[in-house]
Motif scaffolding. Structure first.
Motif, PDB file in Angstrom:
ATOM      1  N   UNK A  34      39.094   4.639  61.798  1.00  0.00           N
ATOM      2  CA  UNK A  34      39.035   5.635  62.888  1.00  0.00           C
ATOM      3  C   UNK A  34      39.759   6.986  62.219  1.00  0.00           C
ATOM      4  N   UNK A  35      39.359   8.125  62.306  1.00  0.00           N
ATOM      5  CA  UNK A  35      39.893   9.382  61.778  1.00  0.00           C
ATOM      6  C   UNK A  35      39.965  10.365  63.207  1.00  0.00           C
ATOM      7  N   UNK A  36      40.753  11.370  62.847  1.00  0.00           N
ATOM      8  CA  UNK A  36      40.703  12.346  63.974  1.00  0.00           C
ATOM      9  C   UNK A  36      42.205  12.907  63.977  1.00  0.00           C
ATOM     10  N   UNK A  37      42.201  14.060  64.638  1.00  0.00           N
ATOM     11  CA  UNK A  37      43.520  14.769  64.445  1.00  0.00           C
ATOM     12  C   UNK A  37      44.610  14.093  65.326  1.00  0.00           C
ATOM     13  N   UNK A 213      41.291  10.776  51.300  1.00  0.00           N
ATOM     14  CA  UNK A 213      41.187  10.231  49.854  1.00  0.00           C
ATOM     15  C   UNK A 213      41.161   8.718  50.038  1.00  0.00           C
ATOM     16  N   UNK A 214      42.181   8.135  50.726  1.00  0.00           N
ATOM     17  CA  UNK A 214      42.225   6.842  50.879  1.00  0.00           C
ATOM     18  C   UNK A 214      40.892   6.041  51.467  1.00  0.00           C
ATOM     19  N   UNK A 215      40.813   6.937  52.731  1.00  0.00           N
ATOM     20  CA  UNK A 215      39.687   6.154  53.521  1.00  0.00           C
ATOM     21  C   UNK A 215      38.338   6.198  52.822  1.00  0.00           C
ATOM     22  N   UNK A 216      37.946   7.422  51.918  1.00  0.00           N
ATOM     23  CA  UNK A 216      36.610   7.535  51.284  1.00  0.00           C
ATOM     24  C   UNK A 216      36.576   6.328  50.121  1.00  0.00           C
ATOM     25  N   UNK A 217      37.932   5.730  49.585  1.00  0.00           N
ATOM     26  CA  UNK A 217      37.624   4.851  48.818  1.00  0.00           C
ATOM     27  C   UNK A 217      37.763   3.575  49.195  1.00  0.00           C
ATOM     28  N   UNK A 218      38.265   3.154  50.328  1.00  0.00           N
ATOM     29  CA  UNK A 218      38.340   1.755  51.109  1.00  0.00           C
ATOM     30  C   UNK A 218      37.386   1.757  51.930  1.00  0.00           C
ATOM     31  N   UNK A 219      36.896   2.690  52.735  1.00  0.00           N
ATOM     32  CA  UNK A 219      36.020   2.231  53.990  1.00  0.00           C
ATOM     33  C   UNK A 219      34.532   2.410  53.687  1.00  0.00           C
ATOM     34  N   UNK A 220      34.139   1.334  54.397  1.00  0.00           N
ATOM     35  CA  UNK A 220      32.548   1.349  54.691  1.00  0.00           C
ATOM     36  C   UNK A 220      32.012   2.331  55.549  1.00  0.00           C
ATOM     37  N   UNK A 221      32.725   2.490  56.602  1.00  0.00           N
ATOM     38  CA  UNK A 221      32.118   3.248  57.805  1.00  0.00           C
ATOM     39  C   UNK A 221      33.316   4.139  58.170  1.00  0.00           C
ATOM     40  N   UNK A 222      33.142   5.106  59.053  1.00  0.00           N
ATOM     41  CA  UNK A 222      34.130   5.997  59.479  1.00  0.00           C
ATOM     42  C   UNK A 222      33.711   6.414  60.911  1.00  0.00           C
ATOM     43  N   UNK A 223      34.671   6.539  61.697  1.00  0.00           N
ATOM     44  CA  UNK A 223      34.110   7.331  63.125  1.00  0.00           C
ATOM     45  C   UNK A 223      35.328   8.266  63.364  1.00  0.00           C
ATOM     46  N   UNK A 224      34.641   9.491  63.322  1.00  0.00           N
ATOM     47  CA  UNK A 224      35.587  10.424  63.720  1.00  0.00           C
ATOM     48  C   UNK A 224      35.872  11.035  65.338  1.00  0.00           C
ATOM     49  N   UNK A 225      37.152  11.013  65.721  1.00  0.00           N
ATOM     50  CA  UNK A 225      37.283  10.937  67.134  1.00  0.00           C
ATOM     51  C   UNK A 225      38.212  12.367  67.323  1.00  0.00           C
TER      52      UNK A 225
END
Ligand SMILES: Nc1ncnc2c1ncn2[C@@H]1O[C@H](COP(=O)(O)OP(=O)(O)O)[C@@H](O)[C@H]1O
Ligand SMILES: [Mg+2]
Lengths: 266, 359
Positions: A34-37, A213-225
């Protein structure tokens, strides 16, 4: 197959809608971010899964079971463990004791057995210790085993919190900003650990992280909030390239930009 | 310097980690067993008093030091333990059975009272339990059928396996009764601390949020802590009343609760040793004060004891919050490391920001 499902979940704090009609599903065996400000509602999502908060609307199911029927202390017995954004360790206990609390959900002894240390108690203690030592070896915590939390540096505390969550032997691990405040090297370690947690231990991971950087290396999927609602969902590359996400990031804090810059280097 | 090398997990699970530690405590227990031959009956009585305070203190320690819940109502449970014991004895139970059963009953009643009380946090819990202690005084008067009211009770004769336990006839027997109880309670305390429930206590004390996330049921854990704590206090109270020979509502005045709390803070919160060290202070302080006022030629000064005790307490909170036992641990570490100890080694670490909110 999806392990964790949130459907149309909404939660308000007074006038603030912290999470707005959010749906997401995490598949067994994947690493989902989960990403987001700041203030987007990411930690609030975790706190609803942990049942500290009850959503106004919507459902949360884990492996087909309704999590909203559970009390906060029952969540871990389903195999869900978590870390906290502001580290929540047992300050006046040692690292070892902290990790042993992680074994709480596996205890079988009754009050009287523990009072007199009879029956299964001793064997159970050995078993718990064994399980905890595996985690200590995995995360290289040997030098800190008998140290009190109160004297440990920040980076080590973060690892101890991860260790305590792993000691519960979870199926789903919730990590709230596992790399925040860590040095470049420590972030690197965290990356390999998360990889191993998924690959070797077969644990599904849902994490909140600013470091793309970390997210793109370890995650399969991302949801931006943003503001509690979904902006975009997909692979890390897709989400990073999504126009709504770019706008949200450029339009908000410089903090996330520096996080990005740090991410490129890692 | 002494090095610790651990070779098996059992060293952390056993009561004593190594032979050295075991021999220390074995020697201490032998010394305690030999006491009746070493000191006169006056000091033996004082020792008995120390041990009785320690039993009740261990009860409060389990709740306050281990679980982080402050109770100012333990005098009520000490009274309950005492009156239950004598009533069970009047009903025909032998002393030992009545005594242990009274402990259990006090524990169960304590746990039941805890269920609503423990919804309160911090200072509110202290105030509620203090109210309980003050009410207990009235209850003792009202329930004079069982308690003897203001006239009180004379302690019944105590027989254990054909031996009369009488303070005047054989003080050694009383001393052994108190010692046995103290060792019994200490053993249970130690066992709890090294098993899952004890760790759950510490978890609740340090972070309720993450304790819950680890599967600890906060309400259940606090209730058990309160119940066990009351059970120990009940045993201590029974001994205290019976040792006094006669007791009424004044014996278990709410001030006893406050003294008990001061005692464990001075001794060192969270340490078994702390309960014993605190008990030594509380039992010998009056002697010390009366000796010094005699020395200065004045007669007794009312309220002096409480005043001095309060001042000692404030000094500890300001300068040594870990109590006497904490101070001893520092001295020991210093000796073990000699001459390598650093001046700033025991500086309190800055703790990281912690918030009530979960973000
Ligand atoms: N316990 C609470 N009480 C009131 N408002 C809260 C609470 N927890 C979170 N919020 C609000 O909900 C929003 C989302 O917060 P949070 O989930 O912590 O964001 P983040 O994505 O940074 O983790 C914020 O506006 C925050 O102020
Ligand atoms: Mg957050």
């Amino acid at each position: 197959m999806s392990l964790l499902d949130l459907k149309n979940v909404t939660l308000k704090f007074g006038g603030v809608t912290a999470v707005n009609n959010l749906s997401l599903s995490v598949n067994e065996g994947e690493v989902f971010a989960l990403v987001g400000p700041n203030g987007a509602g990411k930690s609030t999502v975790f706190n609803m899964i942990s049942r500290f908060y009850r959503p106004f609307r919507g459902s949360i199911t884990f492996d087909g079971e309704d999590l909203l029927k559970q009390k906060p202390h029952q969540v871990s017995s389903h195999g869900i463990a978590r870390t906290f954004q502001n580290i929540e360790l047992f300050e006046r206990a040692t690292v070892l004791q902290n990790l042993l609390v992680g074994r709480h959900r596996h205890r079988k002894t009754m009050l009287l057995e523990e009072m007199f240390f009879i029956g299964r108690t001793r064997a159970q203690e050995r078993e718990h210790r064994h399980a905890v030592e595996e985690v200590i070896d995995f995360l290289d915590l040997q030098p800190y085993r008998d140290k009190h939390i109160a004297g440990l540096p920040y980076g080590v505390r973060k690892v101890v919190e991860l260790a305590r969550a792993l000691a519960t032997k979870p199926r789903l691990l919730l990590l709230d900003e596992p790399a925040s405040g860590l040095s470049v090297e420590e972030t690197q370690d965290m990356r390999w650990w998360i990889d191993d947690i998924r690959r070797q231990m077969g644990i599904t991971v849902l994490m909140v992280e600013h470091d793309m950087g970390l997210v793109s290396k370890v995650c399969d999927r991302v949801l931006a909030l943003a503001d509690g609602a979904e902006l975009a969902q997909g692979t890390p590359a897709e989400v990073q390239a999504h126009p709504a996400v770019i706008e949200a990031y450029l339009g908000t804090s410089a903090i996330s930009k520096t996080a990005n810059a740090k991410g490129e280097r890692v | 310097m002494r090095f610790h090398f651990k070779t098996t997990y059992d060293q952390d699970i056993r009561l004593f980690p190594d032979w050295w530690n075991f021999s220390l405590y074995a020697a201490l227990i032998l010394l305690l067993l030999a006491m009746p031959w070493l000191i006169d009956s006056f000091f033996l009585g004082e020792m008995t008093n120390v041990l009785i305070w320690a039993v009740a203190g261990l009860g409060l320690m389990l709740l306050t030091g281990q679980t982080g819940q402050v109770s100012l109502g333990h005098s009520a449970f000490m009274a309950l333990g005492c009156y239950t014991t004598v009533n069970l004895m009047e009903a025909g139970l032998p002393f030992l059975a009545a005594f242990l059963l009274a402990g259990a009953i006090t524990g169960i009643i304590g746990a039941i009272i805890a269920i609503p009380a423990l919804k309160l946090h911090g200072v509110y819990l202290s105030i509620a339990t203090l109210a309980l202690a003050i009410l207990a005084d009235d209850f003792i008067v009202i329930l004079d059928h069982w308690t003897g009211g203001v006239n009180g009770y004379f302690a019944p004769e105590i027989w254990i396996f054909g031996v009369e336990v009488n303070r005047w006839v054989n003080p050694a027997a009383w001393y052994y009764l108190a010692l046995g109880t103290a060792l019994f309670v200490t053993l249970i305390y130690r066992n709890l601390v090294r098993s899952p429930l004890g760790r759950a206590f510490a978890a609740v004390r340090d972070s309720e949020i993450s304790a819950q996330a680890m599967g600890v049921d906060i309400a259940r854990t606090k209730t058990l802590a309160f119940g066990l704590s009351c059970a120990f206090a009940g045993l201590g109270g029974a001994l205290m009343g019976l040792f006094a020979g006669a007791f009424n509502n004044e014996t278990f005045n709410f001030l006893i609760s406050i003294q008990l709390l001061m005692m464990i803070i001075i001794g060192g919160l969270g340490f078994i040793h702390g309960a014993f060290l605190g008990a030594i202070v509380i039992a010998f302080l009056p002697q010390l004060l009366s000796m010094s006022t005699d020395f200065m030629g004045s007669s007794s000064i009312p309220g002096l004891e409480t005043g001095v005790f309060g001042m000692i307490l404030i000094a500890f909170i300001l300068f040594e919050p870990m109590g006497l036992y904490g101070r001893w641990l520092k001295i020991r570490t210093w000796l073990e490391l000699f001459p390598f100890a650093r001046r700033d080694m025991f500086k309190r670490q800055k703790t990281y920001l912690k918030t009530e909110r979960l973000r």
